[in-house]
Design a protein around this motif. Structure first.
Motif, PDB file in Angstrom:
ATOM      1  N   VAL A  69      12.089 -27.462 -20.590  1.00  0.00           N
ATOM      2  CA  VAL A  69      12.303 -26.114 -21.116  1.00  0.00           C
ATOM      3  C   VAL A  69      13.331 -25.410 -20.241  1.00  0.00           C
ATOM      4  CG1 VAL A  69      11.217 -23.887 -21.649  1.00  0.00           C
ATOM      5  CG2 VAL A  69       9.943 -26.022 -21.980  1.00  0.00           C
ATOM      6  N   ALA A  70      14.312 -24.765 -20.866  1.00  0.00           N
ATOM      7  CA  ALA A  70      15.378 -24.093 -20.131  1.00  0.00           C
ATOM      8  C   ALA A  70      14.814 -23.018 -19.212  1.00  0.00           C
ATOM      9  CB  ALA A  70      16.382 -23.483 -21.105  1.00  0.00           C
ATOM     10  N   ASP A  71      15.409 -22.874 -18.027  1.00  0.00           N
ATOM     11  CA  ASP A  71      14.926 -21.898 -17.047  1.00  0.00           C
ATOM     12  C   ASP A  71      15.194 -20.462 -17.477  1.00  0.00           C
ATOM     13  OD1 ASP A  71      13.912 -23.786 -15.285  1.00  0.00           O
ATOM     14  OD2 ASP A  71      15.818 -24.011 -14.221  1.00  0.00           O
ATOM     15  N   THR A  72      16.326 -20.237 -18.133  1.00  0.00           N
ATOM     16  CA  THR A  72      16.693 -18.890 -18.568  1.00  0.00           C
ATOM     17  C   THR A  72      16.653 -18.825 -20.082  1.00  0.00           C
ATOM     18  OG1 THR A  72      18.148 -18.612 -16.659  1.00  0.00           O
ATOM     19  CG2 THR A  72      18.468 -17.099 -18.497  1.00  0.00           C
ATOM     20  N   ALA A  73      15.960 -17.817 -20.605  1.00  0.00           N
ATOM     21  CA  ALA A  73      15.852 -17.687 -22.060  1.00  0.00           C
ATOM     22  C   ALA A  73      17.214 -17.399 -22.666  1.00  0.00           C
ATOM     23  CB  ALA A  73      14.881 -16.569 -22.409  1.00  0.00           C
ATOM     24  N   THR A  74      17.593 -18.204 -23.648  1.00  0.00           N
ATOM     25  CA  THR A  74      18.832 -17.953 -24.393  1.00  0.00           C
ATOM     26  C   THR A  74      18.519 -17.765 -25.870  1.00  0.00           C
ATOM     27  OG1 THR A  74      19.207 -20.340 -24.688  1.00  0.00           O
ATOM     28  CG2 THR A  74      20.238 -19.285 -22.786  1.00  0.00           C
ATOM     29  N   ASN A  75      17.259 -17.564 -26.180  1.00  0.00           N
ATOM     30  CA  ASN A  75      16.853 -17.400 -27.571  1.00  0.00           C
ATOM     31  C   ASN A  75      15.670 -16.449 -27.614  1.00  0.00           C
ATOM     32  OD1 ASN A  75      14.401 -19.186 -27.118  1.00  0.00           O
ATOM     33  ND2 ASN A  75      16.075 -20.571 -26.624  1.00  0.00           N
ATOM     34  N   THR A  76      15.413 -15.914 -28.786  1.00  0.00           N
ATOM     35  CA  THR A  76      14.244 -15.065 -28.977  1.00  0.00           C
ATOM     36  C   THR A  76      13.769 -15.202 -30.406  1.00  0.00           C
ATOM     37  OG1 THR A  76      13.332 -12.850 -28.554  1.00  0.00           O
ATOM     38  CG2 THR A  76      15.474 -12.957 -29.660  1.00  0.00           C
ATOM     39  N   ALA A  77      12.616 -14.661 -30.685  1.00  0.00           N
ATOM     40  CA  ALA A  77      12.001 -14.819 -31.995  1.00  0.00           C
ATOM     41  C   ALA A  77      12.665 -13.922 -33.031  1.00  0.00           C
ATOM     42  CB  ALA A  77      10.510 -14.491 -31.916  1.00  0.00           C
ATOM     43  N   THR A  78      12.766 -14.417 -34.251  1.00  0.00           N
ATOM     44  CA  THR A  78      13.217 -13.600 -35.374  1.00  0.00           C
ATOM     45  C   THR A  78      12.065 -12.685 -35.801  1.00  0.00           C
ATOM     46  OG1 THR A  78      12.417 -15.136 -37.055  1.00  0.00           O
ATOM     47  CG2 THR A  78      14.645 -15.527 -36.182  1.00  0.00           C
ATOM     48  N   PRO A  79      12.345 -11.682 -36.632  1.00  0.00           N
ATOM     49  CA  PRO A  79      11.233 -10.880 -37.167  1.00  0.00           C
ATOM     50  C   PRO A  79      10.178 -11.729 -37.856  1.00  0.00           C
ATOM     51  CG  PRO A  79      13.303  -9.754 -37.560  1.00  0.00           C
ATOM     52  CD  PRO A  79      13.645 -11.111 -37.008  1.00  0.00           C
ATOM     53  N   ARG A  80      10.601 -12.749 -38.592  1.00  0.00           N
ATOM     54  CA  ARG A  80       9.639 -13.638 -39.251  1.00  0.00           C
ATOM     55  C   ARG A  80       8.786 -14.375 -38.226  1.00  0.00           C
ATOM     56  NH1 ARG A  80       5.989 -15.753 -40.712  1.00  0.00           N
ATOM     57  NH2 ARG A  80       5.541 -16.968 -42.584  1.00  0.00           N
ATOM     58  N   ASP A  81       9.409 -14.836 -37.128  1.00  0.00           N
ATOM     59  CA  ASP A  81       8.658 -15.512 -36.078  1.00  0.00           C
ATOM     60  C   ASP A  81       7.636 -14.575 -35.455  1.00  0.00           C
ATOM     61  OD1 ASP A  81      10.201 -17.841 -36.366  1.00  0.00           O
ATOM     62  OD2 ASP A  81      11.694 -17.135 -34.936  1.00  0.00           O
ATOM     63  N   ARG A  82       8.027 -13.325 -35.226  1.00  0.00           N
ATOM     64  CA  ARG A  82       7.114 -12.368 -34.595  1.00  0.00           C
ATOM     65  C   ARG A  82       5.946 -12.020 -35.515  1.00  0.00           C
ATOM     66  NH1 ARG A  82       8.734 -10.572 -29.738  1.00  0.00           N
ATOM     67  NH2 ARG A  82      10.876 -11.074 -29.151  1.00  0.00           N
ATOM     68  N   LEU A  83       6.233 -11.886 -36.799  1.00  0.00           N
ATOM     69  CA  LEU A  83       5.152 -11.630 -37.745  1.00  0.00           C
ATOM     70  C   LEU A  83       4.185 -12.815 -37.769  1.00  0.00           C
ATOM     71  CD1 LEU A  83       3.851  -9.864 -39.914  1.00  0.00           C
ATOM     72  CD2 LEU A  83       5.392 -10.920 -41.585  1.00  0.00           C
ATOM     73  N   ASP A  84       4.715 -14.024 -37.758  1.00  0.00           N
ATOM     74  CA  ASP A  84       3.873 -15.216 -37.731  1.00  0.00           C
ATOM     75  C   ASP A  84       3.011 -15.233 -36.472  1.00  0.00           C
ATOM     76  OD1 ASP A  84       3.166 -18.012 -38.664  1.00  0.00           O
ATOM     77  OD2 ASP A  84       4.091 -18.493 -36.736  1.00  0.00           O
ATOM     78  N   ARG A  85       3.599 -14.841 -35.330  1.00  0.00           N
ATOM     79  CA  ARG A  85       2.844 -14.826 -34.082  1.00  0.00           C
ATOM     80  C   ARG A  85       1.723 -13.776 -34.127  1.00  0.00           C
ATOM     81  NH1 ARG A  85       6.669 -13.566 -29.772  1.00  0.00           N
ATOM     82  NH2 ARG A  85       7.229 -15.769 -29.786  1.00  0.00           N
ATOM     83  N   ILE A  86       2.002 -12.615 -34.707  1.00  0.00           N
ATOM     84  CA  ILE A  86       0.974 -11.587 -34.856  1.00  0.00           C
ATOM     85  C   ILE A  86      -0.200 -12.131 -35.652  1.00  0.00           C
ATOM     86  CG2 ILE A  86       0.428  -9.373 -35.939  1.00  0.00           C
ATOM     87  CD1 ILE A  86       3.372  -8.572 -35.342  1.00  0.00           C
TER      88      ILE A  86
END
Length: 249
Positions: A69-86
């Motif tokens: 896993v990369a040490d520094t985040a170069t990505n983040t969740a889309t709104p759809r990903d965040r809704l799925d996580r909720i």
């Protein structure tokens, strides 16, 4: 939403989700190609294709010792990903992410927001502004809008108490959508996202820690049900942060 069915896509999305959620931390080693082949019952070319996408999107790095896993985040969740996580975990945040709420108030919104919620000009709605980060890194500035009536049943909508999702506090104090569902009976059934590139204004630059005029990716999402809009959000990401989504044709 119909989930992807290609084996390489399923494997890639499985590890995207584990990394986004914080189940796999920076520096953690992924299983070897042989282990993934045995686990998923696929050909090695399928596994290599999945890992290639994870490398392209910045989730992992590969060395002679394996994939990590990369040490520094170069990505983040889309709104759809965040809704799925909720819906899966009760939190909009991944493990280790923080959410600094800089404003939570009932205000008269801009006309276009009033029209989205089908309220009369001059009526109030809930406005929440917050910054999502991971360690010292700022990943997103966002503003979410909700119907004013929700504030009566979900007082936390007007709270600026900071939240952080951890193994012992999985909700992170950020399960507002689940509170809305429990108290109002309304659940997100439809979503739409839009994105565009532009430069950061003074407010955005200050929150994201970038120069005024820096390039950012800005977007908006609308989550609704048959009664209307439940949440309308606007957000922006600093340079070099990647988001992605999958679809079937």
């Amino acid at each position: 939403m119909t989930r992807p069915t290609l084996p390489s896509t399923r494997i890639a999305e499985l590890y995207r989700q584990r990394i986004r959620d914080g189940e796999l931390a920076p520096g953690d080693r992924l299983p070897t190609i042989r282990e993934l082949v045995d686990e998923h019952g696929v050909a090695s070319a399928t596994v290599r294709s999945a890992l290639s996408w994870l490398r392209v999107e910045g989730y992992i790095v590969t060395t002679q010792r394996g994939s990590f896993v990369a040490d520094t985040a170069t990505n983040t969740a889309t709104p759809r990903d965040r809704l799925d996580r909720i819906q899966r975990s009760g939190s909009v945040l991944a493990t280790g992410e923080t959410k600094q709420v800089t404003a939570a108030e009932l205000i008269v919104p801009p006309l276009y927001v009033a029209e989205l919620f089908d309220v009369d000009p001059g009526s109030q709605v809930v406005r929440r502004e917050y910054v999502v980060g991971a360690g010292a890194q700022r990943l997103m500035l966002a503003v979410d809008w909700y119907p004013a009536s929700f504030a009566d049943s979900v007082p936390d909508l007007l709270s600026t108490v900071p939240g952080q999702r951890t193994a012992t506090h999985p909700g992170g104090g950020n399960d507002l959508m689940q509170q809305i569902e429990r108290t109002t009976g309304r659940r997100v059934l439809y979503g739409r996202d839009s994105m565009h590139a532009r430069v950061a204004d003074h407010r955005e630059a200050g929150h994201l820690g970038v120069p005024v005029g820096a390039s950012i990716l800005a977007g908006a999402h609308e989550w609704s049900d048959d009664e209307g809009v439940i949440c309308y959000g606007e957000w922006c990401l600093p340079q070099r942060i990647t988001i992605g989504y999958e679809y079937r044709v």
